[in-house]
Design an enzyme around this catalytic site. Structure first.
Site, PDB file in Angstrom:
ATOM      1  N   HIS B 264      47.179  48.884  47.014  1.00 31.13           N
ATOM      2  CA  HIS B 264      46.593  47.746  47.724  1.00 31.13           C
ATOM      3  C   HIS B 264      45.088  47.654  47.424  1.00 31.13           C
ATOM      4  O   HIS B 264      44.578  46.597  47.019  1.00 31.13           O
ATOM      5  CB  HIS B 264      46.835  47.912  49.234  1.00 31.13           C
ATOM      6  CG  HIS B 264      46.296  46.808  50.082  1.00 31.13           C
ATOM      7  ND1 HIS B 264      47.079  45.803  50.585  1.00 31.13           N
ATOM      8  CD2 HIS B 264      45.038  46.540  50.511  1.00 31.13           C
ATOM      9  CE1 HIS B 264      46.336  44.963  51.297  1.00 31.13           C
ATOM     10  NE2 HIS B 264      45.086  45.389  51.267  1.00 31.13           N
ATOM     11  N   GLU B 265      44.394  48.753  47.606  1.00 30.22           N
ATOM     12  CA  GLU B 265      42.935  48.735  47.374  1.00 30.22           C
ATOM     13  C   GLU B 265      42.622  48.557  45.890  1.00 30.22           C
ATOM     14  O   GLU B 265      41.604  47.954  45.533  1.00 30.22           O
ATOM     15  CB  GLU B 265      42.277  50.000  47.930  1.00 30.22           C
ATOM     16  CG  GLU B 265      42.503  50.227  49.430  1.00 30.22           C
ATOM     17  CD  GLU B 265      42.140  49.031  50.306  1.00 30.22           C
ATOM     18  OE1 GLU B 265      41.259  48.244  49.907  1.00 30.22           O
ATOM     19  OE2 GLU B 265      42.763  48.868  51.385  1.00 30.22           O
ATOM     20  N   HIS B 268      42.336  44.907  45.234  1.00 28.59           N
ATOM     21  CA  HIS B 268      40.997  44.396  45.558  1.00 28.59           C
ATOM     22  C   HIS B 268      39.987  44.802  44.464  1.00 28.59           C
ATOM     23  O   HIS B 268      39.174  44.000  44.019  1.00 28.59           O
ATOM     24  CB  HIS B 268      40.513  44.969  46.891  1.00 28.59           C
ATOM     25  CG  HIS B 268      41.213  44.410  48.110  1.00 28.59           C
ATOM     26  ND1 HIS B 268      41.224  43.067  48.398  1.00 28.59           N
ATOM     27  CD2 HIS B 268      41.892  45.023  49.127  1.00 28.59           C
ATOM     28  CE1 HIS B 268      41.885  42.872  49.556  1.00 28.59           C
ATOM     29  NE2 HIS B 268      42.299  44.037  50.004  1.00 28.59           N
ATOM     30  N   GLU B 294      42.889  39.057  49.539  1.00 28.04           N
ATOM     31  CA  GLU B 294      44.110  39.678  50.053  1.00 28.04           C
ATOM     32  C   GLU B 294      45.311  39.333  49.158  1.00 28.04           C
ATOM     33  O   GLU B 294      46.252  40.124  49.048  1.00 28.04           O
ATOM     34  CB  GLU B 294      44.341  39.213  51.498  1.00 28.04           C
ATOM     35  CG  GLU B 294      45.375  40.009  52.264  1.00 28.04           C
ATOM     36  CD  GLU B 294      44.956  41.436  52.615  1.00 28.04           C
ATOM     37  OE1 GLU B 294      43.803  41.831  52.334  1.00 28.04           O
ATOM     38  OE2 GLU B 294      45.808  42.179  53.149  1.00 28.04           O
TER      39      GLU B 294
END
EC number: 3.4.17.19
Lengths: 500, 500
Positions: B264-265, B268, B294
């Site tokens: 997830h990170e 980003h 997101e």
């Protein structure tokens, strides 16, 4: 009521806190760059640091701050408030005298100079750096001229780093060292005693060295709730009383380097951790200038970590990590930590004695450059002659001669003397400690490190910038800064070690 | 020539770069606080962050910046320059409308509210937080009133986070999700298939997990020259294109959590690493807003890391660290990564489907609070009723009910919907990718992660804030934001997994 009431002080305080907080943000960005940042981050980081530095300059020059300082002239302030006003007044008055264009040109020249110096050093080619050096000297002369056109520009630059240690006293100190040290070094050179570094040489796993110095820092009294330890290319310390971090390094073949580097930075960090919490953001919550900061690191490095009781106390901790130390005595370690090597030409590798002669060479050359008595291209020859005269060695290359230090590429002329002033002040604090508490080796043996930390907190750390530097030294030791304590301390120590 | 020439743009650029650099300094201080800072540093760090935030506000409101923006109205700018002006114009215009006193009162109230919320949650006592919540709502209503007194204040607050995704489209998206998801979740609840988390549960040494995700990040295409990985209490990402850092966490009993958090990170961070270098400091060198950010993290987390080919590719890396995975198949891992659990009442632990119903509850309650249709003290009852209605579960306590999230204590009303918008946009980007390149699972199996990263760079990352959000989505996917792709994707996926 007049303008200089509590409201003016509160408004002043708010502005100064903002200024200091920006400065602390810069320091964290710098810490991060040295310890954490990936290589790719350099471009953005430089631009962040330049932005913060520009803001700091603007906040310092701000007209409303100037007005508040005027309003607070002669106001009824307590001594801490008055000290805060004094310190900011001085910085504000200096900043507003310098045109923004010169600040920017100097910033750019410094930024460009680093690579030029680095390449010149790598190529051992001073001529590639000479013009840059001349330009930086000229920029700093211009700067000094804006501050005080009628004064010796070297004095003015020295006062950037030491506003409150009179220039003449600094010259006296260096004169004393230049006179007293060569005979002592000659006697050591001629001594039949040879000290060996062997006890602290070998193979020492860096992660075990780190575990060892972490224990050591705890024993020294480092507050881990308000700090952290990391490794860095160059040892350094950054932060505030709430978060005073240490960066150190480990040399796999040399246990001493990691210990002295760590203890040196601990000396800086302990000073910072002990600054008053309630004055965070104001000058009285910040450390005094370079010489006092360096006196703290040198106190712990030279008077504590190069003492016999330190190694008696620390050897068991070191043995927990290194079985190879089972057969080494504390006395051997003490001797290994105090080898004098007059053949060394590199300042950062110098022993406690020859170190100051490295400083004297730089001071004399810098002063002559800034005063216009020496041209940049003449530096290598003068440098080598002075090394031969003061230290009895002649550097074989400019890379290990006049190009060895980074400082000139950063145009920090006037800074080098503070290293010697720090050592000298450390010895003077030691004498005062001994008069108050007892002989340092005995105290260390009997009670460990706490009495030393307590004395330094009480007489130096907790005051921040409340006192001018010379007043701080007088209050703590009963006399102005003098090299006498340094000279007598090292004479006694090395007479014993080298059987002179 | 008119005022809006290249000189005005250069002056504008200098000011904006300074502003952005201050913002990046804040982000680094925040990163450090989450990852490195010792506990004692909190006091000073809060004051540093407040100072930087105040400076940022001043730089944004600056009259000369306003004048430059006026000068640049109608000037002959290229599209990138025009986008930079558009973005700063909007921020400047909003900032100058809000009185400094309200900014300061809100900052203080937020700072105080955190502890109140934290204690109320620990004591499971919503009544201890109700007045604080009411005060924060009132402060944000005041804020919205300064910006646009005649508009729905919730809309105005939503636009703080999503200036360029029309409010009505957001409401449509949430309406679609609220209609489409409950039947799908009911079908899963009624299905004979039960998926097991067992393949990813057990005991996984955190340092081995870290070694594993480091390999995984390299395989995903994370640029280690421009980033670093650390552990933190909450996973997060900070930094610029030159230095986009990931903070993740590892749960010793659950391998999935560390993998999905890290991926997830990574989503980003990849976005940030791919922003254009030459626009660093300007809006076109910064990521678009929350929903697009997101969408990138959710793309990698849900469409990549919760796919079968991901586990086929990644299982060998995991086995290098964990012998216990020798008997586990990629298919079992894929299934373990996609368990739907409608009984869960905690948003941050929710699966891919129920997640949006958690968001809908918050959206509806927040909107009613901000519009004055609901009083703070009524929140717990409404919250629990809505959970029962939409998710079929009723929280047993307020601590696991309406006190579970930190956001309201920070007065970030209007923010929650962006989580769902991000998921929805991710599915839409996936459809566009599949139309351009091929079915995602096949591409992942045949070519690994590079085609995905390349497509996202080309269509999303490299544009920064050049396009408004709705234009960016239209340009990349050929249509405005819609929940249709999300709904069809999860219907197909879970119909297969749960044999519906």
């Amino acid at each position: 009521m007049t303008g200089g009431g509590p409201d003016a002080y509160e408004a002043f305080r708010t502005r100064v806190e903002r200024l200091t907080n920006v400065s602390h943000a810069s320091r964290l960005l710098d810490w991060d760059q040295q310890v954490m940042m990936p290589d790719g981050g350099t471009t953005a980081r430089s631009s962040q640091l330049a932005a913060l530095s520009g803001l700091e300059h603007d906040l310092l020059c701000d007209r409303e701050l100037g007005q508040l300082l005027d309003d607070l002239e002669g106001a009824d302030l307590d001594p801490v408030e008055a000290a805060n006003v004094r310190e900011i007044r001085r910085r504000h008055d200096r900043s507003v005298k310098v045109p923004a264009s010169l600040v920017e040109r100097t910033r750019q020249a410094r930024s460009d100079a680093f690579d030029v110096w680095n390449a010149a050093k790598a190529d051992d080619d001073f001529s590639a750096f000479a013009d840059t050096l001349a330009e930086l000297v000229e920029l700093r002369r211009e700067y000094a001229d804006h501050l005080a056109p009628d004064r010796d520009p070297y004095r003015v630059l020295y006062e950037e780093f030491e506003p409150y240690l009179p220039y003449d006293r600094m010259v006296d100190v260096l004169d004393t060292l230049r006179a007293a040290l060569p005979p002592l070094i000659d006697a050591i050179r001629d001594s039949d005693v040879t000290l060996s570094k062997r006890a602290l040489s070998g193979t020492f796993d860096p992660s075990r060295q780190e575990a060892f110095v972490r224990e050591l820092l705890t024993d020294l009294g480092y507050d881990w709730e308000r700090g952290r330890l990391d490794t860095a290319a160059h040892p350094f310390q950054r932060g505030s009383q709430f978060d005073a971090r240490i960066g150190t390094r480990f040399d796999e073949s040399d246990l001493l380097d990691g210990v002295t580097s760590t203890v040196h930075e601990f000396g800086h960090a302990l000073y910072v951790q002990n600054l008053p919490d309630e004055q965070y953001g104001m000058p009285t919550g910040e450390a005094r200038d370079m010489s006092i900061h360096e006196s703290q690191s040198r106190f712990w490095e030279n008077h504590v970590a190069r003492s016999r009781p330190f190694w008696e106390r620390t050897l068991p901790l070191a043995r927990e990590q290194f079985d190879s130390l089972a057969g080494v005595s504390a006395d051997e370690m003490y001797r290994a930590a105090n080898v004098v090597d007059p053949e060394n030409v590199i300042r950062v590798e110098a022993d406690e004695l020859t170190y100051h002669l490295h400083i004297v060479v730089r001071f004399e050359i810098e002063r002559a450059l800034v005063r216009g008595e020496l041209e940049a291209e003449e530096v290598p020859a003068v440098w080598n002659d002075k090394y031969e005269e003061y230290l009895g060695v002649r550097p074989k290359t400019d890379a290990e001669g006049c190009l060895q230090d980074v400082h000139w590429s950063n145009a920090t002329f006037g800074y080098f003397p503070t290293y010697s002033l720090g050592s000298v002040a450390a010895a003077q604090f030691r004498s005062a400690f001994e008069a108050d508490v007892g002989a340092l080796p005995e105290v260390l043996s009997a009670e460990g490190f706490d009495p030393v930390a307590d004395w330094l907190r009480e007489h130096v750390h907790r005051h921040g910038k409340r006192y001018r530097t010379d007043d701080l030294i007088k209050t703590a030791t009963g006399e102005p800064l003098t090299a006498d304590h340094y000279v007598s301390t090292v004479e006694a120590k090395y007479t014993d070690l080298y059987d002179l």
